[in-house]
Motif scaffolding. Structure first.
Motif, short mmCIF file in Angstrom:
data_model
loop_
_atom_site.label_atom_id
_atom_site.label_comp_id
_atom_site.label_asym_id
_atom_site.label_seq_id
_atom_site.Cartn_x
_atom_site.Cartn_y
_atom_site.Cartn_z
N LYS A 70 0.84 -1.22 0.00
CA LYS A 70 0.00 0.00 0.00
C LYS A 70 0.86 1.25 0.00
N THR A 71 0.49 2.22 -0.84
CA THR A 71 1.23 3.49 -0.88
C THR A 71 0.22 4.65 -0.91
N PHE A 72 0.75 5.87 -0.97
CA PHE A 72 -0.14 7.04 -0.99
C PHE A 72 -1.08 7.01 -2.20
N ARG A 73 -0.70 6.27 -3.26
CA ARG A 73 -1.57 6.20 -4.44
C ARG A 73 -2.87 5.43 -4.16
N ASN A 74 -2.82 4.49 -3.21
CA ASN A 74 -4.04 3.77 -2.81
C ASN A 74 -5.01 4.69 -2.07
N GLU A 75 -4.44 5.71 -1.41
CA GLU A 75 -5.30 6.69 -0.74
C GLU A 75 -5.98 7.60 -1.77
N LEU A 76 -5.28 7.86 -2.87
CA LEU A 76 -5.86 8.69 -3.94
C LEU A 76 -6.92 7.90 -4.71
N PHE A 77 -6.66 6.60 -4.90
CA PHE A 77 -7.53 5.77 -5.76
C PHE A 77 -7.50 4.35 -5.21
N ALA A 78 -8.60 3.93 -4.60
CA ALA A 78 -8.65 2.63 -3.89
C ALA A 78 -8.29 1.45 -4.79
N ASP A 79 -8.60 1.55 -6.11
CA ASP A 79 -8.36 0.42 -7.01
C ASP A 79 -6.93 0.37 -7.56
N TYR A 80 -6.08 1.28 -7.13
CA TYR A 80 -4.71 1.30 -7.64
C TYR A 80 -4.02 -0.03 -7.34
N LYS A 81 -3.61 -0.73 -8.40
CA LYS A 81 -2.95 -2.05 -8.31
C LYS A 81 -3.77 -3.09 -7.54
N ALA A 82 -5.05 -2.81 -7.30
CA ALA A 82 -5.86 -3.69 -6.43
C ALA A 82 -6.13 -5.04 -7.06
N HIS A 83 -6.11 -5.10 -8.40
CA HIS A 83 -6.46 -6.36 -9.07
C HIS A 83 -5.27 -7.31 -9.19
N ARG A 84 -4.10 -6.85 -8.77
CA ARG A 84 -2.92 -7.73 -8.89
C ARG A 84 -3.04 -8.89 -7.91
N PRO A 85 -2.66 -10.10 -8.33
CA PRO A 85 -2.77 -11.24 -7.41
C PRO A 85 -1.80 -11.09 -6.24
N ALA A 86 -2.15 -11.70 -5.12
CA ALA A 86 -1.25 -11.68 -3.95
C ALA A 86 0.03 -12.42 -4.33
N PRO A 87 1.19 -12.01 -3.78
CA PRO A 87 2.43 -12.71 -4.13
C PRO A 87 2.39 -14.17 -3.69
N ALA A 88 3.09 -15.02 -4.44
CA ALA A 88 3.15 -16.45 -4.11
C ALA A 88 3.72 -16.64 -2.71
N PRO A 89 3.22 -17.65 -1.97
CA PRO A 89 3.73 -17.85 -0.59
C PRO A 89 5.24 -18.04 -0.54
N GLU A 90 5.81 -18.63 -1.61
CA GLU A 90 7.27 -18.85 -1.63
C GLU A 90 8.04 -17.53 -1.76
N LEU A 91 7.36 -16.49 -2.28
CA LEU A 91 8.04 -15.19 -2.46
C LEU A 91 7.97 -14.33 -1.21
N VAL A 92 6.88 -14.46 -0.45
CA VAL A 92 6.62 -13.55 0.68
C VAL A 92 7.82 -13.39 1.64
N PRO A 93 8.45 -14.48 2.12
CA PRO A 93 9.57 -14.28 3.07
C PRO A 93 10.79 -13.63 2.41
N GLN A 94 10.82 -13.66 1.08
CA GLN A 94 12.01 -13.18 0.38
C GLN A 94 12.08 -11.65 0.27
N PHE A 95 10.96 -10.95 0.54
CA PHE A 95 11.00 -9.48 0.49
C PHE A 95 12.00 -8.94 1.52
N ASP A 96 11.84 -9.38 2.78
CA ASP A 96 12.76 -8.92 3.83
C ASP A 96 14.17 -9.47 3.62
N MET A 97 14.23 -10.74 3.19
CA MET A 97 15.55 -11.37 2.98
C MET A 97 16.35 -10.63 1.92
#
Length: 295
Positions: A70-97
Motif C-alpha cells: 500500500k502506498t499514498f496512491r491507494n489513498e488517492l484511488f482505492a483500485d490502484y494495483k488492487a487487481h494484482r494477485p497476492a504474491p506467491a507464498p514462496e516469495l513472501v519471506p524473500q522481500f525482507d531477505m
C-alpha cells in the motif's frame, strides 16, 4: 565534463526480485536454505545486480525497494494495483531477505513506507541531477518519464545480461514526445497493469496526437473548444479521472535522499563475503561474486 562525474547505478530491487523469482519458480526451483525457506528470488536479485555492476561499471550503487503493497496512491484511488494477485507464498519471506542480503553485501538500500520504489528512484535522480551520471536498472517502463541528459534507463530484456537501454534522445525519437510528457500520455490512456483507466475511449494514437498538439493535459483542457466533438465529449465525461490518472502516473521526486556519495560506494566482494553468503545459504551469490572456477 561527463567522464569526471561519479556514475551511480540505481537498481529497482523489487523489479529484479520478482523477475528472478518467476524465472525459476515456474520450474519449481526455489533453492530452499537450511530452514527450508526459498531463496530463488533473493539470489537471483543479487546475481542480477552483480551482473549489472560488471556491465555498466558504476562507481556507486543504490538499491530501491517498495515497503509493503500500500502506498499514498491507494489513498488517492482505492483500485490502484488492487487487481494484482497476492504474491506467491514462496516469495513472501524473500522481500525482507532481499533487503537484508543487499545490506549484508554493503549495498546502500532505500525503502520508505507509503512510497513506491519508483518514487525513491525519481528522488535519487533529482538529488544527483547535474552532480552524477545515473543508470537505472528496472523492468518498469513508467521510469522512462525520468530520462534526462545524464540519466539512462536500462530495461531488463533477457536473462541477467541483456538490456534495452534508453536515453532521452532515443525516447523522443521512438515515442514522439518528451520523457516528461509520458505522464500526460498515460493520463489519457490509463495503465491496465496499475489499474487506473484514464479516459474511456481514448487510446494511444489519439492521446499522442493530443499531447503533440497541445503539450500536456492542461494544454488539452485549455483548448477543449477546438477539439473534435467526439473527443471533447469523452474528455468531459472523464475529466476527473483524467486528472487523477495524471497524478497516479507521475513519479514523486520530492523525497529527501541526500546521503553523502561515500555511503553509495560499492564494497569489494571478498573471499570473506563469499564465505558469509555461503554460510547463510546463498551459495549462488557466493559463487557469482567469487567464482571458484571460471564459468
Amino acid at each position: 565534463m561527463n567522464e569526471m562525474k561519479p556514475h551511480i547505478l540505481v537498481v529497482d530491487g523489487m523489479a529484479l526480485l520478482f523477475r528472478s523469482f518467476f524465472a525459476t519458480a515456474h520450474s519449481g526451483q526455489f533453492f530452499p536454505n537450511a530452514n527450508n525457506v526459498p531463496t530463488n528470488g533473493v539470489q537471483g536479485f543479487a546475481r542480477h545486480t552483480m551482473s549489472a555492476i560488471s556491465i555498466f561499471q558504476p562507481t556507486h550503487l543504490a538499491v530501491c525497494w517498495d515497503m509493503g503493497s500500500k502506498t499514498f496512491r491507494n489513498e488517492l484511488f482505492a483500485d490502484y494495483k488492487a487487481h494484482r494477485p497476492a504474491p506467491a507464498p514462496e516469495l513472501v519471506p524473500q522481500f525482507d531477505m532481499a533487503r537484508e542480503v543487499s545490506e549484508a553485501l554493503g549495498w546502500k538500500s532505500y525503502g520508505i513506507p507509503n512510497m513506491e520504489a519508483d518514487d525513491l528512484i525519481g528522488s535519487l535522480i533529482k538529488t544527483w541531477n547535474g552532480k552524477a551520471r545515473l543508470t537505472v536498472v528496472s523492468g518498469d517502463k513508467d521510469l522512462l518519464q525520468l530520462l534526462k541528459p545524464d540519466v539512462s534507463i536500462a530495461l531488463t530484456k533477457k536473462g541477467y545480461t541483456q538490456y534495452e537501454e534508453y536515453n532521452a534522445d532515443r525516447f523522443i525519437e521512438e515515442y514522439g514526445i518528451t520523457p516528461a510528457q509520458f505522464v500526460d500520455m498515460k493520463a489519457f490512456t490509463g495503465d491496465s497493469s496499475d489499474g487506473y483507466p484514464g479516459v474511456k475511449g481514448i487510446g494511444p494514437k489519439t492521446a499522442l496526437k493530443l499531447i503533440q498538439q497541445y503539450g500536456s493535459v492542461d494544454g488539452v483542457l485549455a483548448a477543449k473548444e477546438e477539439l473534435a466533438a467526439g473527443v471533447r465529449k469523452k474528455i468531459e465525461a472523464d475529466e476527473e479521472m483524467l486528472m487523477l490518472s495524471r497524478e497516479l502516473a507521475e513519479i514523486h521526486c520530492e523525497l529527501t535522499l541526500d546521503d553523502p556519495l561515500a555511503h553509495l560506494e560499492i564494497p569489494e566482494f571478498t573471499e570473506e563475503t563469499a564465505k558469509r553468503m555461503e554460510q547463510q545459504g546463498y551459495s549462488l551469490i557466493a559463487r557469482q561474486g567469487f567464482p571458484v572456477s571460471p564459468f
